[in-house]
Design an enzyme around this catalytic site. Structure first.
Site, short mmCIF file in Angstrom:
data_model
loop_
_atom_site.label_atom_id
_atom_site.label_comp_id
_atom_site.label_asym_id
_atom_site.label_seq_id
_atom_site.Cartn_x
_atom_site.Cartn_y
_atom_site.Cartn_z
N CYS A 78 -35.23 -41.46 41.30
CA CYS A 78 -35.35 -42.56 40.35
C CYS A 78 -33.95 -42.94 39.86
O CYS A 78 -33.17 -42.07 39.45
CB CYS A 78 -36.22 -42.14 39.17
SG CYS A 78 -36.36 -43.40 37.88
N CYS A 91 -33.73 -41.95 35.85
CA CYS A 91 -33.71 -40.58 35.32
C CYS A 91 -33.40 -39.51 36.36
O CYS A 91 -33.36 -38.34 36.03
CB CYS A 91 -35.04 -40.26 34.64
SG CYS A 91 -36.42 -40.08 35.81
N CYS A 112 -42.36 -44.08 37.75
CA CYS A 112 -41.78 -42.74 37.65
C CYS A 112 -42.50 -41.98 36.55
O CYS A 112 -42.65 -42.48 35.43
CB CYS A 112 -40.28 -42.84 37.34
SG CYS A 112 -39.49 -41.24 37.07
N CYS A 150 -39.83 -41.16 33.43
CA CYS A 150 -39.29 -42.19 32.54
C CYS A 150 -40.07 -43.50 32.56
O CYS A 150 -39.70 -44.45 31.88
CB CYS A 150 -37.82 -42.46 32.86
SG CYS A 150 -37.57 -43.33 34.43
N CYS A 195 -44.69 -49.23 48.72
CA CYS A 195 -43.75 -50.33 48.88
C CYS A 195 -42.83 -50.28 47.66
O CYS A 195 -43.22 -50.68 46.56
CB CYS A 195 -44.53 -51.63 48.95
SG CYS A 195 -43.57 -53.06 49.39
#
Length: 157
Positions: free
Chosen positions: A65, A68, A121, A124, A144
């Site tokens: 991510c 984070c 995510c 976060c 995707c």
């Protein structure tokens, strides 16, 4: 070290500093991210198709991510879907159909007037993209994902 997270105090070590990321203010996110990263991850935007830096990446490693640094997708599950965005057949940590040990959550998205499954995510709540039921076997899924929501870390040889 004590942290206040969503109104609860918690004794945590350095590893939990990323937990604070889920409660950053809009201004703090804007300082941390590029305008495009902010638009996609915090405002649920989408990068233009065929524009992402990871679309054609074939290097071995892990996609994290951008907000984070949580590990999200392995290059081993990446494939070319021809849709214009990096595609993955499953999230890192998936065991069969169990995603409880992954870094993602699925959410219903009706923003365009149709029901889609948003991928965010878990750490976060950054918007990553969507998952569709038209991927390859054995999962039949196509995650995707926007390149701009990811940070690639090559596998150390």
């Amino acid at each position: 070290m004590a942290f206040r997270i969503h109104g609860v105090f918690s004794q945590r070590s350095e590893e939990s500093l990323t937990t604070r990321e889920s409660s950053l203010t809009k201004t703090e996110w804007q300082k941390k991210l590029t305008p495009e990263q902010f638009y996609v991850t915090r405002e649920k935007g989408t990068e233009p198709p065929f524009s992402g830096i990871y679309l054609d990446n074939k290097e071995a490693g892990m996609y994290h991510c951008v907000c984070c640094d949580s590990p999200l997708f392995s290059s081993e599950k990446k494939y070319s879907s021809g849709t214009g965005w990096p595609s993955f057949s499953e999230a890192h940590g998936t065991s069969g159909s169990d995603e409880s040990h992954t870094g993602i959550l699925r959410r219903l998205d009706t923003a365009l007037g149709l029901a889609r499954t948003e991928v965010v995510c878990k750490q976060c709540e950054a918007h990553l993209g969507h998952v569709f039921p038209d991927g390859p076997g054995p999962t039949g899924q196509r995650f995707c994902i926007n390149s701009v929501a990811l940070k690639f870390k090559p596998r150390k040889h």
